[in-house]
Design a protein around this motif. Structure first.
Motif, PDB file in Angstrom:
ATOM      1  N   ALA A  84       0.881  -1.174   0.000  1.00 20.78           N
ATOM      2  CA  ALA A  84       0.000   0.000   0.000  1.00 20.78           C
ATOM      3  C   ALA A  84       0.909   1.211   0.000  1.00 20.78           C
ATOM      4  N   MET A  85       0.493   2.251  -0.681  1.00 23.56           N
ATOM      5  CA  MET A  85       1.339   3.451  -0.713  1.00 23.56           C
ATOM      6  C   MET A  85       1.492   4.029   0.698  1.00 23.56           C
ATOM      7  N   LEU A  86       2.634   4.660   0.927  1.00 24.74           N
ATOM      8  CA  LEU A  86       2.924   5.123   2.295  1.00 24.74           C
ATOM      9  C   LEU A  86       2.622   6.621   2.477  1.00 24.74           C
ATOM     10  N   ALA A  87       2.219   7.309   1.419  1.00 15.56           N
ATOM     11  CA  ALA A  87       1.815   8.714   1.589  1.00 15.56           C
ATOM     12  C   ALA A  87       0.324   8.712   1.905  1.00 15.56           C
ATOM     13  N   GLY A  88      -0.040   9.268   3.041  1.00 13.69           N
ATOM     14  CA  GLY A  88      -1.447   9.303   3.427  1.00 13.69           C
ATOM     15  C   GLY A  88      -1.934   8.008   4.054  1.00 13.69           C
ATOM     16  N   VAL A  94       5.404  -1.488   8.788  1.00  9.93           N
ATOM     17  CA  VAL A  94       6.329  -0.343   8.751  1.00  9.93           C
ATOM     18  C   VAL A  94       6.382   0.357  10.111  1.00  9.93           C
ATOM     19  N   ILE A  95       5.265   0.371  10.820  1.00 11.93           N
ATOM     20  CA  ILE A  95       5.255   1.012  12.152  1.00 11.93           C
ATOM     21  C   ILE A  95       6.117   0.190  13.112  1.00 11.93           C
ATOM     22  N   TYR A 323       7.633   2.150  -3.936  1.00 15.94           N
ATOM     23  CA  TYR A 323       7.571   1.009  -3.009  1.00 15.94           C
ATOM     24  C   TYR A 323       8.045   1.364  -1.598  1.00 15.94           C
ATOM     25  N   THR A 324       8.125   2.669  -1.315  1.00 11.12           N
ATOM     26  CA  THR A 324       8.528   3.114   0.018  1.00 11.12           C
ATOM     27  C   THR A 324       7.776   2.348   1.112  1.00 11.12           C
ATOM     28  N   GLY A 325       8.524   1.710   1.990  1.00 13.98           N
ATOM     29  CA  GLY A 325       7.927   1.031   3.151  1.00 13.98           C
ATOM     30  C   GLY A 325       7.102  -0.187   2.779  1.00 13.98           C
TER      31      GLY A 325
END
Ligand SMILES: Cc1ncc(COP(=O)(O)O)c(C=O)c1O
Length: 442
Positions: A84-88, A94-95, A323-325
């Motif tokens: 899932a995208m990490l912006a918004g 990832v947390i 693919y960030t995170g």
């Protein structure tokens, strides 16, 4: 047509795949090895030959190929959330990974920014350093300093702070100039000098530069304890202490590139722990996902984070990768960290390291070897009067002895996964000696 024949895979690969860090023509004489599967420390080809992955597949694989615990975590993650995208948006892997890594630094480096490969992490650290100075009004701080022989990746920004002619020279006109300071490589000790003396000498070169133009320098980037790609050049932790103090004194950021040396490779989880210092930016990649998936990150301090925190969008760190995170990669990293905890890996590695160092004594004492050295799970030595094409010949001969090894120039090194059995350790040492003797005999 038989589809699984080794030679078919080779021919098809050479027709369509452009291999990294390779003069493709060399494959006219050097075999390309199509890997069919991996298990533990071993890679298997289509003909059933096996190769001990003594360099962890470019220093990424920590707990073996097809590791059951990492596999299980990934299978579970695959059925839950692949990406899932990490912006918004955010997600559990990832947390949890960010929290765990922060805790490993005693929460000094409490903010993690994600990317995929090591070079991207270096780009991020350079940009973040420059931008945080700019946000704080220090617009003149635009320069970066790297060490002689440094390697930080091959994208344009990372290459600018890399000092390996083979990778850099062709692209010189495209690159931003950087300042290069002396390497603290302990092998450069003059007669009577210790590794600490070399560290002091190298730090005084940094002091000279910072005194001259510290107001223009944003950051110095260092691969702590072992400059790997230049040929496993090792230095004393004192160097990092001295440079940390100089950075504080002259208002220069310290970027530590732990892409290769992090994740227990040098004996502590982070290499900088051996110097008792933390950087302003710490780059991590390679082993953090256990060698499974591309994942990199930059960890930084709260004061740097605060320099971007504002209502103004242009003061934000506007950097992103698709693919960030990535949740799968983060989950592989969490499984990797769990193995560190459950198996007391750092202590177990000390025992394994001692055994391999002992087993390598015939090489350490070999009359054609100098500078035998070891730190944590890295071993290296330099061949004296190595014959032409030593590295390529060593690689080819090693494959005949069930070994995957790629010397850097005349430097032979080992960076094995952390799961070698006693038998594998002894076999690695014996086979390396046999390969070395054969190659040196021409
Ligand atoms: C110290 C160091 N920094 C950066 C990189 C670049 O990482 P990547 O190859 O994932 O871009 C490497 C790769 O070997 C490395 O060893």
């Amino acid at each position: 047509m038989e589809l699984n024949k080794q030679s078919d895979w080779v021919a098809r690969s050479l027709r369509s795949v452009w291999h990294p860090c390779t003069q493709m023509q060399h494959h006219e004489t050097i075999p390309l090895i199509p890997v069919s599967r991996g298990k533990g420390a071993w890679l298997y080809d289509h003909d059933g030959h096996r190769y001990l992955d003594a360099i962890s597949s470019w220093w990424v694989n920590l707990f073996g190929h097809a590791n059951p615990r990492i596999n299980a975590a990934l299978k579970d993650q695959l059925d839950t959330l692949e990406h899932a995208m990490l912006a918004g948006f955010t997600h559990e892997p990832v947390i949890e990974l960010s929290e765990k890594l922060s805790a490993l630094t005693g929460h000094v480096l409490g903010h993690s920014f994600y990317a995929s490969d090591g070079a991207s992490a270096v780009e991020i650290a350079l940009k973040m350093s420059f931008h945080s100075w700019r946000n704080n009004g220090h617009t003149a701080k635009q320069e970066f300093v790297c060490l002689k022989g440094s390697y930080h990746g091959e994208t344009i920004g990372a290459l600018a702070v890399t000092d390996v002619a083979l990778f850099k020279d062709a692209y010189g006109p495209l690159l931003r100039a950087s300042q290069t300071v002396m390497s603290p490589d302990a092998r450069t000790a003059t007669e009577g000098e210790t590794a600490q003396d070399v560290a002091r000498r190298a730090a005084s070169d940094v002091e000279r530069l910072f005194t001259e133009r510290g107001d223009k320098i944003a950051a110095i980037i260092i691969e702590p304890l072992v400059q790997c790609a230049t040929g496993m050049a090792m230095h004393d932790p004192l160097y990092l202490q001295l440079v940390r103090a100089l950075c504080d004194q002259h208002n220069v950021h310290l970027i530590l590139d732990e892409i290769a040396v992090g994740c227990g490779r040098t004996g502590t989880f982070f290499a900088c722990e051996q110097a008792g210092v933390w950087p302003d930016f710490l780059c991590l990649s390679k082993g953090i996902s256990g060698g499974y998936l591309p994942l990199s990150l930059v960890m930084t301090r709260d004061d740097i984070y605060q320099a971007f925190y504002s209502n103004d969008v242009t003061r934000g760190f506007l950097h992103s990768h698709s693919y960030t995170g990535n949740p799968l990669a983060c989950r592989a990293a969490l499984a990797t960290l769990q193995i560190f905890e459950e198996d007391d890996v750092l202590n177990t590695n000390r025992v394994k390291a001692e055994r391999l160092t002992q087993a390598l004594q015939p090489l350490a004492q070999h009359e054609q070897v100098r500078n035998f050295r070891q730190r944590g799970m890295i071993w290296a030595f330099d061949a004296i009067d190595a014959p032409k094409d030593f590295s390529r010949r060593f690689f080819a001969t090693a494959t005949e002895h069930e070994l995957l090894m790629r010397p850097i120039g005349a430097t032979v090194y080992m960076m094995p996964p952390y799961i070698l059995s006693d038998e594998e350790i002894d076999g690695l040492a014996a086979n390396t000696l046999a390969v070395f003797n054969k190659v040196m005999a021409g």
